[in-house]
Scaffold this motif. Sequence first.
Motif: not given
Length: 304
Positions: A264-275
Amino acid sequence: MNSPLSETEPADSAATDLRSRPGSRPSQPSSSESFGFQWAKFKTTQLDSHTGLSLTLTRFFSNTRWKPKELYGKSILEAGSGAGRFTEILLDAGAIVTTFDASVAINVNRENNAWKGDVKFLRADIYEIPVPDGSFDFVFCYGVIQHLPDAEKAVRSLVSKLKPGGRISIDHYLKTSALDPFNQPKYFWRRWTVGMEPDKLLHIIRAYMPFWLPINTLIQRIPYFGPKIAALTMIPCWNYLRSGLNRQQRLEWAILDTFDALSPVYDTPRTLEEVRELIARCEGLTEISVFYGSNGVVANAVKR
């Protein structure tokens, strides 16, 4: 501009493509193209009805924390449904389902699930979902948000479709620096695999995976250190050990999900706090619960 549900075609016809209607052009770049290619190649791989296991069923109910009886006869909007592994679960629970995807995978979903219950299929953009606002009891979106250029806009769009008191569940890839057999190899190789022709990438994965999966299995079975050593090899391999899948199924899942990770072009993981912060910025939600789930981070909430 939203289009009424009455304008969609019935489940026994082709999935309605609403992306060409005024106000409904897809905003997402080509991530949807790789997913459309992917699900055309792996049409039934992850369906519980195909594996004979309850992997999808367990993931769905353990993460949404909804009960099957709560879904019976209720309207559910499913976003980014792919080949329909979760659509199958929703229909088995007796829900009234509207499911959409930005890619041609929606036609695969239709092939898999059109005859299983009350369901409408749409090919549509998550930012401009062509259904009336405030019209669904539940909204469900797994495996999607991290692949979008504007996560907050997507979540707001989904929330707008909920009735007051309606419930939403999304999940999101976890951002972590911990040594992990999936994380380090994936983001190391994505600098080269993103933008590669899908046929070429899939050919490469199909070539090495039958050889590498057994070696990766031996490594990961080493007590404590195994997964860390697998991470350090920097060879991408989605190995579903102890899942109940047989050897051939594990190979097929490994090829599928390794492609899913690298293409996939986009793959942006986030931390629990960011979610948590992402969900908190979407006005009108209450009873927000954010926690570590089966595929990263899960966020559940209720619309005021």
